[in-house]
Structure formats: structure tokens, C-alpha cells
Motif scaffolding. Structure first.
Motif, short mmCIF file in Angstrom:
data_model
loop_
_atom_site.label_atom_id
_atom_site.label_comp_id
_atom_site.label_asym_id
_atom_site.label_seq_id
_atom_site.Cartn_x
_atom_site.Cartn_y
_atom_site.Cartn_z
N ILE A 27 0.99 -1.20 0.33
CA ILE A 27 -0.07 -0.12 0.04
C ILE A 27 0.76 1.17 -0.14
N LYS A 28 0.94 1.42 -0.38
CA LYS A 28 1.74 2.98 -1.53
C LYS A 28 1.66 3.47 -0.60
N PRO A 29 2.93 5.36 -0.48
CA PRO A 29 2.55 5.90 0.27
C PRO A 29 1.66 7.17 0.19
N VAL A 71 15.35 -3.37 -11.26
CA VAL A 71 14.63 -3.56 -12.21
C VAL A 71 14.06 -2.60 -13.17
N HIS A 72 14.44 -1.74 -13.35
CA HIS A 72 13.58 -0.30 -13.70
C HIS A 72 14.45 0.84 -13.53
N ARG A 73 15.52 0.53 -13.41
CA ARG A 73 16.91 1.56 -13.77
C ARG A 73 16.62 2.21 -14.38
N GLU A 74 16.70 1.69 -15.66
CA GLU A 74 16.63 2.37 -16.93
C GLU A 74 15.56 3.21 -17.11
N ARG A 75 14.78 2.83 -17.32
CA ARG A 75 13.52 3.59 -16.92
C ARG A 75 13.11 4.88 -16.79
N PRO A 76 12.44 5.80 -17.78
CA PRO A 76 12.47 7.54 -17.48
C PRO A 76 12.12 7.92 -15.95
N PHE A 77 10.75 6.76 -15.76
CA PHE A 77 10.42 7.22 -14.20
C PHE A 77 11.36 6.92 -13.38
N TYR A 78 12.22 6.03 -13.26
CA TYR A 78 12.63 5.78 -12.22
C TYR A 78 13.67 6.87 -11.04
N ASP A 105 11.55 10.02 -10.27
CA ASP A 105 10.56 9.91 -9.51
C ASP A 105 9.18 8.86 -9.10
N LEU A 106 10.02 7.75 -8.84
CA LEU A 106 9.18 6.72 -8.49
C LEU A 106 9.96 6.19 -7.66
N THR A 107 11.44 6.79 -7.51
CA THR A 107 11.88 6.01 -6.23
C THR A 107 11.75 7.10 -5.54
N ALA A 141 -5.59 -1.69 -13.51
CA ALA A 141 -4.13 -1.11 -14.57
C ALA A 141 -3.45 -0.80 -14.02
N THR A 142 -2.09 -0.42 -14.12
CA THR A 142 -1.38 0.43 -13.71
C THR A 142 -1.55 2.00 -13.74
N ASN A 143 -2.04 2.46 -14.93
CA ASN A 143 -2.51 3.73 -14.89
C ASN A 143 -4.06 3.90 -14.04
N LEU A 147 -8.66 -1.50 -7.30
CA LEU A 147 -7.59 -0.28 -5.85
C LEU A 147 -7.22 0.98 -6.70
N ARG A 148 -6.97 0.97 -7.93
CA ARG A 148 -6.01 1.93 -8.25
C ARG A 148 -7.47 2.54 -8.88
N LYS A 149 -8.63 1.92 -9.95
CA LYS A 149 -10.02 3.07 -10.18
C LYS A 149 -9.53 3.45 -8.68
N ASN A 196 -2.88 8.70 -10.19
CA ASN A 196 -2.05 8.71 -11.83
C ASN A 196 -1.29 7.74 -11.66
N ILE A 197 -0.48 6.72 -13.12
CA ILE A 197 0.47 6.12 -12.99
C ILE A 197 1.82 6.41 -11.90
N ASP A 198 1.73 7.74 -11.48
CA ASP A 198 3.04 7.29 -10.41
C ASP A 198 2.54 7.56 -9.59
N ASN A 199 1.28 7.88 -9.09
CA ASN A 199 0.72 7.23 -7.48
C ASN A 199 -0.54 6.77 -7.12
N ASN A 200 -0.04 5.55 -7.38
CA ASN A 200 -1.44 4.63 -8.19
C ASN A 200 -1.58 3.71 -7.13
N ALA A 201 -1.75 4.32 -5.47
CA ALA A 201 -2.18 3.06 -4.69
C ALA A 201 -1.25 2.28 -3.70
N VAL A 202 -1.31 0.93 -4.93
CA VAL A 202 -0.93 -0.29 -4.31
C VAL A 202 0.33 -0.14 -5.87
N HIS A 203 1.33 -1.71 -5.20
CA HIS A 203 1.50 -2.63 -5.81
C HIS A 203 1.96 -3.69 -5.50
N GLY A 204 2.25 -4.94 -6.66
CA GLY A 204 1.83 -6.07 -6.77
C GLY A 204 3.10 -6.68 -7.66
P1 CMP Z 1 4.27 -0.52 -10.01
O1 CMP Z 1 3.27 -1.38 -9.62
O2 CMP Z 1 4.62 -0.16 -7.58
O3 CMP Z 1 5.45 -0.92 -10.37
C1 CMP Z 1 6.42 -0.16 -11.01
C2 CMP Z 1 6.14 1.43 -10.76
O4 CMP Z 1 6.40 2.45 -11.74
C3 CMP Z 1 4.02 1.38 -11.20
O5 CMP Z 1 4.05 0.82 -10.57
C4 CMP Z 1 3.56 2.94 -11.71
O6 CMP Z 1 3.47 3.49 -10.11
C5 CMP Z 1 5.69 2.99 -12.07
N1 CMP Z 1 5.30 3.89 -13.28
C6 CMP Z 1 5.26 4.99 -13.92
N2 CMP Z 1 6.08 5.21 -15.13
C7 CMP Z 1 5.33 4.06 -15.85
C8 CMP Z 1 5.18 3.73 -16.92
N3 CMP Z 1 4.54 4.09 -17.69
N4 CMP Z 1 5.03 2.13 -16.92
C9 CMP Z 1 4.41 1.53 -15.56
N5 CMP Z 1 4.45 1.63 -14.35
C10 CMP Z 1 5.22 3.01 -14.00
#
Ligand code: CMP
Length: 138
Positions: free
Chosen positions: A9-11, A52-59, A61-63, A91-93, A102-104, A109-117
Motif C-alpha cells: 500500500i503505497k505512500p 529492474v526499472h533502473r533504465e526507465r525514465p520514471f525510475y 520519480d518512482l523511487t 491497470a497500472t494507470n 483498488l487503483r481506480k 495517476n500512474i505514479d501515485n497509483n495506491a498499490v503495488h503487486g
Molecule cells: P508498480 O506496480 O509499483 O511498478 C512500478 C511503478 O512505476 C508502477 O507501479 C507505476 O506506479 C510507476 N510508473 C510510472 N510510469 C510508468 C510507466 N510508464 N509504466 C509502468 N510503470 C510506471
């Protein structure tokens, strides 16, 4: 097959005081909470967890987000728990998430999406072991 998965359950959801509602729903959907604790990740721990997401552009902001406040980490158990928890999250978004997931309900938004699994058995085992010791899972 009785299976374990890892959930956060995310911040954002903890800060919004939605954790209790999410935990209620987890139990109503038939999951057993095998282990649970509230933690505040450092930036370094969030970076390790999401390596695992270290190369992604959102890394970055996510961390930053995942280390911005306390979250609740859990090990959940149920028949086909990995698939079931992903379905319950939606869905993630949150914009694309199905009604009543739960995310709905709780994501902004995609960054503040409440939960991870976890997304697969291997990652579920790794993620559970990242946060919980054997004795916490007994
Ligand atoms: P989570 O399931 O915690 O896994 C990685 C997180 O990165 C994801 O939920 C999203 O909150 C976040 N994120 C931000 N942008 C994206 C993206 N474009 N694709 C996937 N995950 C993203």
C-alpha cells in the motif's frame, strides 16, 4: 494452487488514510495476510527494490515517491494469489483501471497509483524475501 504474493500500500494511499479500506477489501476478497508491516523506505532501499526499472525514465520519480512517506508491505496468500492481486489492483494507470479495482478507487495517476503487486512467481518470492524474514512469515 495456494500461492503467496507481495503487495505494497503505497505512500499516497497511506497518507490519504485509505490503508484500512484497502486491507478490508484484501480480506473480503479472500486473501490471508501472512505478514504485514509499516515501513518508510529510504531512497536507497526504494532504488534496490525497483532496480529492474533502473533504465526507465520514471525510475527517479518512482523511487523519490516510494521513499516520500511510510507504506505498508504485505505478504498475501490465496489460490492464484499473484493473478488475483493483480486483478484486484487493476491497470497500472488508474485512468485505464477497471471499475471497483483498488487503483481506480484510490489511485490518482500512474505514479501515485495506491498499490503495488508482484508480476510473477519468481518476483513474488524475491519481493517477499526483500522485506520479510523467515520468522515473520511463519
Ligand atoms: P508498480 O506496480 O509499483 O511498478 C512500478 C511503478 O512505476 C508502477 O507501479 C507505476 O506506479 C510507476 N510508473 C510510472 N510510469 C510508468 C510507466 N510508464 N509504466 C509502468 N510503470 C510506471
Amino acid at each position: 494452487m495456494l500461492e503467496k504474493t507481495f503487495a505494497i500500500i503505497k505512500p499516497d494511499a497511506v497518507a490519504a488514510k485509505n490503508a484500512g479500506k484497502i486491507i478490508d477489501r484484501i480480506e473480503a476478497e479472500g486473501f490471508t495476510i501472512k505478514a504485514m508491516k509499516k515501513i518508510h523506505m529510504t531512497k536507497a532501499i526504494a532504488e534496490r527494490f525497483y532496480f529492474v526499472h533502473r533504465e526507465r525514465p520514471f525510475y527517479n520519480d518512482l523511487t523519490n515517491f516510494m521513499s516520500s512517506g511510510p507504506c505498508i508491505v504485505m505478504c498475501l496468500e490465496k489460490e492464484d494469489a499473484i493473478k488475483g492481486w493483480r486483478a484486484l489492483m487493476g491497470a497500472t494507470n488508474p485512468d485505464a483501471a477497471e471499475a471497483d479495482t483498488l487503483r481506480k478507487l484510490y489511485g490518482k495517476n500512474i505514479d501515485n497509483n495506491a498499490v503495488h503487486g508482484s508480476d510473477a512467481p519468481e518476483t513474488a518470492a524475491e519481493e517477499v524475501a526483500f522485506f520479510f524474514t523467515g520468522i515473520e512469515l511463519m
